[in-house]
Design a protein around this motif. Sequence first.
Motif: not given
Length: 860
Positions: A334-354
């Motif tokens: 398994y893989e995860h985008i962030f080591p732990k859950s992060v606050e939703y923001s423009q930056q974290t949303m863009e990183e996840a979408l990439k």
Amino acid sequence: MINRCGLLTLQKEPVPLKSIEVELEVRDHVATVVSTLNYENKEDKPLEAVFVFPLPGDAAVCHFSAKIGQTQIVAEVKEKQKAHEEYDDALSCGQQAFLLEESDQSPDIFSLSVGSLPPGESASIRLEYVTELAVQADDGLRFCLPAVLNPRYQPQGSEGAEVQVTSVPASLVPYSLSFSARVSSPRPISKVESNCSLDPLQYLNTDQTQATVKLAAGHKFDRDVELLIYYKDAHQPTAVVEGGQASAEPGSLMGDPVVMVSLYPEFPQSVMSSMASCGEFVFLMDRSGSMGCPITNSMQQETRISSARDTLLLLLKSLPMGCYFNIYSFGSGYEHIFPKSVEYSQQTMEEALKTVEQMEANLGGTEILQPLKHIYSQPCIPNQPRQLFVFTDGEVGHTKEVIDLVKKNSGSHRCFSFGIGEGASSALINGMAKEGGGHAQFITGTDRMQPKVMQSLRFALQPALVDISVTWDLPKEVSVTVLSPPITALFQGQRSLIYAQLTGQSSEAAEGCVTVKYSLAGHPSENQLHFSLRPAEDTGLTVHRLGARTLIRSLEMDERESRGQQDGGVKEKVVQLSVQSGVSSSFTAFIAVNKDNSEVIQGPLVRRNIPTPFARLRGGGSPMFAMSCMMGMPGPMGPPRPMASRSSAVFGASSGGTNRKKAEARKTGGGPPPPPLTEAEQLALSQNSGRPVAEGISAGTSSESITPQDTSAYIRVLDYALLRAPMDMSAEAKRMKKGIRFSKVAAPVQPPRDPLLHLVSLQEASGCWLLDPALATALRKTNKEVEKSKPEKANSEVWATILALIWLHAFKMDAKDEWELLAMKAASWLRAQNAPCVTECVDAGNVLLCCSVRKEALGL
């Protein structure tokens, strides 16, 4: 087209199953299913036929009988080991015997053994079960006849018996299926739809409360048979009281009346309109090889993983500001985008979408336990209720272990599950949602994943109900024993079922009342239902069997939780209840022995395994089907059947050995070895070995272009060969693998992006859109036209956001379920701006886009 004579498997072995006939009777939201399997031995030796097949995970199997000639034998429910011994003893004595049992690993897989079928003899097997129909988002009731049994991934080193599944092409499934349904309801039936071709609906009376429908001839075994039944004035709270069995002991479950209560809670609109602005949203995405298959055979371009990517885009755009999120994906690891859950923001949303845009179905097997354990090990974030969304095609072997893990952690989260494609395990998908206090959805046929997932997100954003309690008001001479587990979740408009045993005598005119109390967003509330205690007519023992099934499943879970701590008292209780009610369980089996036949069947038994369809593996060829065939002999006749333990013979025991596992791990570079190839993939590997990659993929399709499904299926085969090879494999082999993944030969032409998803992809995390050329392109306008039409005093983001909302309301109302939440977020952002000229912007936007959407429709 390959022509074959008689009934043959892929190994050219005769198959004794000739046909399956299914009769469905639906009464309101409960279904009774009668399946008749017709066998004939055309060989010159006695046979044992073994058929492993899927059933709905919540089905209560309540009847099993066999007819040989004019002799009818009705099976009894017995403790599983005793049933195995009785079956083996009968065969060793030359008697005919029949055994039906549930898999130890998953309650939606059954095995049927037809023993000692003499040469030239025919046998007709009758199997009956009852099940509840699930309510869909559009108020339809869903019935699914699982025809498809996909190979279940068995994690390396897992305990318990493994379900053996082999594959055959759908065109070679060597028996026919006929299916007919009769529907009756207190309310008129408005329509019946299906993912398969149906003959026209025939109404049986003028008020249209009874109707019949049949599956059209020529059904292809490439999908489950799904019916969606729609009633007028769809779902009202009801209670059905069913009288006890006259021959059963008063005071017992089968001897007393049982009531089935269906509740459809309606919550205050003022509370429901306030969506939560907090929460921790964890998305767990299946990226096993099978997710590279098409969702449906008619939509070749859309694979399960591509649809999942689009769905994650909508989910990420619809999340509220202030929440937390993370995305996990799994296969063999398994893989995860962030080591732990992060606050939703423009930056974290863009990183996840990439990361989401790069997701492919390339992580191997379907090992879901480890990522779940990791997610549950993460500490919860204060004041951010955890909501887990699980997307999988459900091809796992250790279903009960997964469900138990979800239940163990049910106090810390809600679990929403999605079964993708044909053959997804109903036991897994429904079980995870039920134990996790969430909601289950199935995406099959022509379904789009996005609206179903967004409905579940709306449920997740609804205020959670707390302090749920159920109270009964009955005549003083009547007592109640609730058979259902406590209600842990209620959702607006979704059905909640309660089964209860009623003990004691009451008058014909007596009434009862059930009240469900709960607290919603700090407001105490309740729903109440009054009902007559007079037993309904003509329900048979359907309600009793469903109530018994509900109690059996609860007790089985208690037994697994307390295993090793108690003296087996729970298991004994399950066996006793199963035998008493005639409903199967994981600890019992149906056994029938023909003791009337005085002739001893001579000669060694030859084992024949009946194939089961599985969902399509690759595009461009004939659909693939899986049938659980355990081929236990080398040649067409095979050796005499060994007297083995039934559980290991039918649900093959896991191969083990710690040293062997370590050696396998070293050989494959430290990770777990890949799951064994299906028979179809072994065939592809043997046919394509030593040939160029592109030629191997397109074998048998000559002039057809290479599809993504051809590629993913071949990669799966190739991955297997490379993972099994030594680590210092040749450079040529490595180039071959890399070439198939990335070469221009194999890369499909990308279809143009869906206009809705294009517009959605441009939305900011805050809810607004930016005024730029990309937005103009999405609106099918030039940048100059958009800039020129903007009211002079209007803010650029306000203008851009209003244009996007007008376009959605004018041109995409048919997909409103998909964009409604992100549009609400945009409207909320606009209101927070307190911007002047909103009315002018709406008027100018309507002129620019040539439409007439009112300002109020936009939520402004």
